[in-house]
Design a protein around this motif. Structure first.
Motif, mmCIF file in Angstrom:
data_model
loop_
_atom_site.group_PDB
_atom_site.id
_atom_site.type_symbol
_atom_site.label_atom_id
_atom_site.label_comp_id
_atom_site.label_asym_id
_atom_site.label_seq_id
_atom_site.Cartn_x
_atom_site.Cartn_y
_atom_site.Cartn_z
ATOM 1 N N CYS A 388 0.848 -1.196 0.000
ATOM 2 C CA CYS A 388 0.000 0.000 0.000
ATOM 3 C C CYS A 388 0.881 1.243 0.000
ATOM 4 C CB CYS A 388 -0.981 -0.023 1.167
ATOM 5 S SG CYS A 388 -0.466 0.805 2.677
ATOM 6 N N PRO A 389 0.467 2.307 -0.691
ATOM 7 C CA PRO A 389 1.312 3.499 -0.842
ATOM 8 C C PRO A 389 1.743 4.136 0.482
ATOM 9 C CG PRO A 389 -0.471 3.540 -2.442
ATOM 10 C CD PRO A 389 -0.747 2.377 -1.543
ATOM 11 N N VAL A 390 0.849 4.201 1.469
ATOM 12 C CA VAL A 390 1.229 4.819 2.736
ATOM 13 C C VAL A 390 2.297 3.980 3.434
ATOM 14 C CG1 VAL A 390 0.414 5.417 5.054
ATOM 15 C CG2 VAL A 390 -0.927 6.087 3.047
ATOM 16 N N HIS A 391 2.162 2.643 3.369
ATOM 17 C CA HIS A 391 3.172 1.751 3.941
ATOM 18 C C HIS A 391 4.532 2.034 3.307
ATOM 19 C CE1 HIS A 391 4.222 -2.453 5.562
ATOM 20 N NE2 HIS A 391 5.339 -1.945 5.048
ATOM 21 N N ARG A 392 4.543 2.147 1.992
ATOM 22 C CA ARG A 392 5.807 2.401 1.294
ATOM 23 C C ARG A 392 6.385 3.762 1.662
ATOM 24 N NH1 ARG A 392 4.982 0.163 -4.906
ATOM 25 N NH2 ARG A 392 5.292 -2.048 -4.408
ATOM 26 N N THR A 393 5.527 4.753 1.829
ATOM 27 C CA THR A 393 5.995 6.080 2.227
ATOM 28 C C THR A 393 6.637 6.039 3.606
ATOM 29 O OG1 THR A 393 4.313 7.214 0.899
ATOM 30 C CG2 THR A 393 5.269 8.451 2.733
ATOM 31 N N LEU A 394 5.968 5.363 4.545
ATOM 32 C CA LEU A 394 6.460 5.314 5.918
ATOM 33 C C LEU A 394 7.772 4.549 6.041
ATOM 34 C CD1 LEU A 394 3.078 4.694 7.783
ATOM 35 C CD2 LEU A 394 4.433 6.796 7.809
ATOM 36 N N GLU A 395 7.942 3.523 5.223
ATOM 37 C CA GLU A 395 9.157 2.713 5.303
ATOM 38 C C GLU A 395 10.233 3.167 4.331
ATOM 39 O OE1 GLU A 395 8.348 -1.501 5.098
ATOM 40 O OE2 GLU A 395 8.260 -1.535 7.290
ATOM 41 N N GLY A 396 9.906 4.121 3.463
ATOM 42 C CA GLY A 396 10.896 4.632 2.525
ATOM 43 C C GLY A 396 11.722 5.738 3.156
ATOM 44 N N GLU A 397 12.494 6.411 2.355
ATOM 45 C CA GLU A 397 13.304 7.522 2.856
ATOM 46 C C GLU A 397 12.451 8.783 2.776
ATOM 47 O OE1 GLU A 397 17.601 9.699 2.114
ATOM 48 O OE2 GLU A 397 17.233 7.676 1.356
ATOM 49 N N LEU A 398 11.906 9.170 3.905
ATOM 50 C CA LEU A 398 10.945 10.266 3.961
ATOM 51 C C LEU A 398 11.598 11.531 4.517
ATOM 52 C CD1 LEU A 398 7.963 11.235 3.716
ATOM 53 C CD2 LEU A 398 7.619 10.388 6.056
ATOM 54 N N HIS A 399 11.506 12.613 3.799
ATOM 55 C CA HIS A 399 12.023 13.908 4.249
ATOM 56 C C HIS A 399 10.860 14.847 4.502
ATOM 57 C CE1 HIS A 399 16.405 13.431 2.860
ATOM 58 N NE2 HIS A 399 15.809 12.295 2.555
ATOM 59 N N VAL A 400 10.945 15.635 5.545
ATOM 60 C CA VAL A 400 9.951 16.678 5.827
ATOM 61 C C VAL A 400 10.639 18.019 5.696
ATOM 62 C CG1 VAL A 400 8.363 17.660 7.517
ATOM 63 C CG2 VAL A 400 8.651 15.161 7.396
ATOM 64 N N HIS A 401 10.188 18.857 4.767
ATOM 65 C CA HIS A 401 10.783 20.160 4.520
ATOM 66 C C HIS A 401 9.873 21.237 5.088
ATOM 67 C CE1 HIS A 401 13.798 18.375 1.869
ATOM 68 N NE2 HIS A 401 12.801 17.654 1.350
ATOM 69 N N THR A 402 10.411 22.163 5.835
ATOM 70 C CA THR A 402 9.629 23.221 6.476
ATOM 71 C C THR A 402 10.123 24.582 6.028
ATOM 72 O OG1 THR A 402 9.326 21.825 8.446
ATOM 73 C CG2 THR A 402 8.908 24.185 8.689
ATOM 74 N N GLU A 403 9.169 25.462 5.714
ATOM 75 C CA GLU A 403 9.513 26.843 5.381
ATOM 76 C C GLU A 403 8.495 27.774 6.000
ATOM 77 O OE1 GLU A 403 8.548 28.230 1.299
ATOM 78 O OE2 GLU A 403 8.244 26.099 0.896
ATOM 79 N N SER A 404 8.914 28.976 6.321
ATOM 80 C CA SER A 404 8.030 29.969 6.908
ATOM 81 C C SER A 404 7.341 30.738 5.792
ATOM 82 C CB SER A 404 8.824 30.952 7.774
ATOM 83 O OG SER A 404 8.011 32.012 8.203
ATOM 84 N N THR A 405 6.022 30.990 5.941
ATOM 85 C CA THR A 405 5.281 31.757 4.935
ATOM 86 C C THR A 405 4.866 33.117 5.465
ATOM 87 O OG1 THR A 405 3.204 30.718 5.637
ATOM 88 C CG2 THR A 405 4.419 29.671 3.833
ATOM 89 N N ASP A 406 5.457 33.526 6.590
ATOM 90 C CA ASP A 406 5.128 34.848 7.161
ATOM 91 C C ASP A 406 5.554 35.962 6.227
ATOM 92 O OD1 ASP A 406 4.184 33.532 9.324
ATOM 93 O OD2 ASP A 406 5.992 33.816 10.555
#
Length: 406
Positions: A388-406
């Motif tokens: 299932c796609p969510v399973h693959r996302t969770l077990e893959g190499e997942l990056h979280v990118h954060t930026e400020s929109t202020d």
């Protein structure tokens, strides 16, 4: 839902006390609840309706009329006209805070009061009106008073009993009640109306609802509260009335233009209470929260509930899609997902983790339903869960990118 305690200043110089039930998430509008004769803001109907509306994103103020509950003033000298003035003062408070027309809801004599108050407030400030068990004839309440009404008219004041409680009633109170022609007031209304009434109401008969409905202009609606008593003391009856009002009211308090509806992904916006957060997708909105044990209001799933749900729902969808494509007789699946924060405590591969890394796990239990499935089909359906796609996302190499929109 978060509850705010507020005070309302009246033109008479005293203050009213109220409880404002705030939605956990964003606010689509505001409502004002008027309680029944000699009741308070703590009545079952007041609490049930206010909280049902807040669950639908409608902030609802329930307050005590003059001289009742925690409000100042002399109930025995107030009368119906004072109730109407109290409602106008409370509604003006809501209008200043929320800057849009208010939904008015009233129970019993409170229902008559909101009908009469709309004209004084101004129809442009009223989104809609709903009443529960309202009398069509305001002087009807005098029949519920135990005491010598004629003596009070003559002497100016006297003792009475109402609903088992003792009051000192004035001639002014009686005259103000008798001076109201409610059906004439209803005929002047220019806003949507909803009348809820029990056909077995033995205090305010169903003929009152018929008279009010007949006097009202369209748009108007009627809901029968079959089996309910006048005070809605039964929890199920109170919740039914509350749910009907909440569902009806949403039509007249539409989503605000400034609510976020993203073209992709989600938008999460801080709501009310300690943790309440509104989540928006392109077509849906819901609330996330934390349980009361963590200081939240428990008005929605937690962030980890949503994480578990993402894996569980995607797993179920993927398994069904695979079985449908194969033409196999799958009747459904049940997927249970739990989150484990300290997985390293009970696994045999923790030593492979970098020092200081916390190992967590999602534990998934799957039941495959369908007596006609053979063993190989069941095995393959279970195997496909890991695709299932969510399973693959969770077990893959997942990056979280954060930026400020202020």
């Amino acid at each position: 839902m978060p509850t705010e305690t507020i005070t309302i200043a009246t033109d008479a110089g005293h203050e009213l006390t109220g409880s404002l039930e705030m939605p956990t998430g964003l606010v689509r509008g505001a409502a004002l609840f008027a309680h029944c004769f000699t009741c308070t803001k703590q009545s079952r109907a007041a609490v049930s309706v206010a909280r049902a509306l807040s669950r639908e994103g409608i902030a609802c103020l329930r307050f005590d009329f003059t001289g009742l509950g925690g409000s100042e003033g002399d109930f025995g000298r107030a009368g119906f006209a004072t109730d109407v003035a109290d409602l106008v003062a409370a509604a003006e408070d809501l209008l200043r805070r929320f800057a849009q027309p208010v939904l008015m809801v009233g129970h019993s004599l409170g229902g008559a009061a909101v009908l009469a108050a709309a004209d004084d407030l101004g129809f442009d400030k009223v989104a809609a009106i709903a009443t529960i068990g309202a009398p069509s004839d305001v002087p009807h309440v005098l029949a519920r008073i135990e005491g010598d009404i004629d003596a009070i008219r003559e002497q100016g004041e006297g003792p009475v009993t109402i609903g088992g409680r003792d009051f000192s009633l004035s001639r002014e109170f009686i005259e103000r009640v008798e001076a109201t022609d409610l059906l004439e007031e209803v005929g002047k209304l220019r806003c949507p109306l909803l009348f809820l009434h029990s056909p077995t109401d033995d205090i305010v008969g169903i003929e009152n609802a018929s008279a009010l409905f007949g006097a009202a202009r369209h748009p108007k609606s009627f809901v029968s509260l079959e089996g309910a008593d006048h005070l809605l003391l039964d929890h199920q009856s109170a919740e039914f009335a509350a749910g009907m009002i909440a569902a009806w009211a949403k039509r007249y308090l539409p989503l605000r233009d400034d609510w976020p509806l993203p073209e992709e992904g989600i938008v999460a916006k801080t709501g009310h209470g300690k943790f309440g957060t509104e989540v928006h997708t392109s077509n849906h909105s819901f609330v996330a929260d934390e349980p009361r044990s963590y200081g939240g209001d428990d008005s929605g799933p937690t962030p980890y509930d949503l994480l578990n749900a993402a894996l569980g729902t995607c797993t179920a969808m993927t398994m069904k899609m695979y079985a449908d494509r194969k033409g196999w007789p799958l009747e459904g699946v049940t997927v249970e997902v739990t989150h484990e924060r300290n997985h390293a405590d009970r696994c045999d591969h923790a030593e492979a983790m970098a020092e200081g890394t916390k190992m967590q796990a999602l534990n998934r239990r799957i039941a495959v339903h369908g007596d006609a499935l053979d063993a190989d089909q069941r095995r393959r359906i279970i195997e496909i869960a890991d695709k299932c796609p969510v399973h693959r996302t969770l077990e893959g190499e997942l990056h979280v990118h954060t930026e400020s929109t202020d």
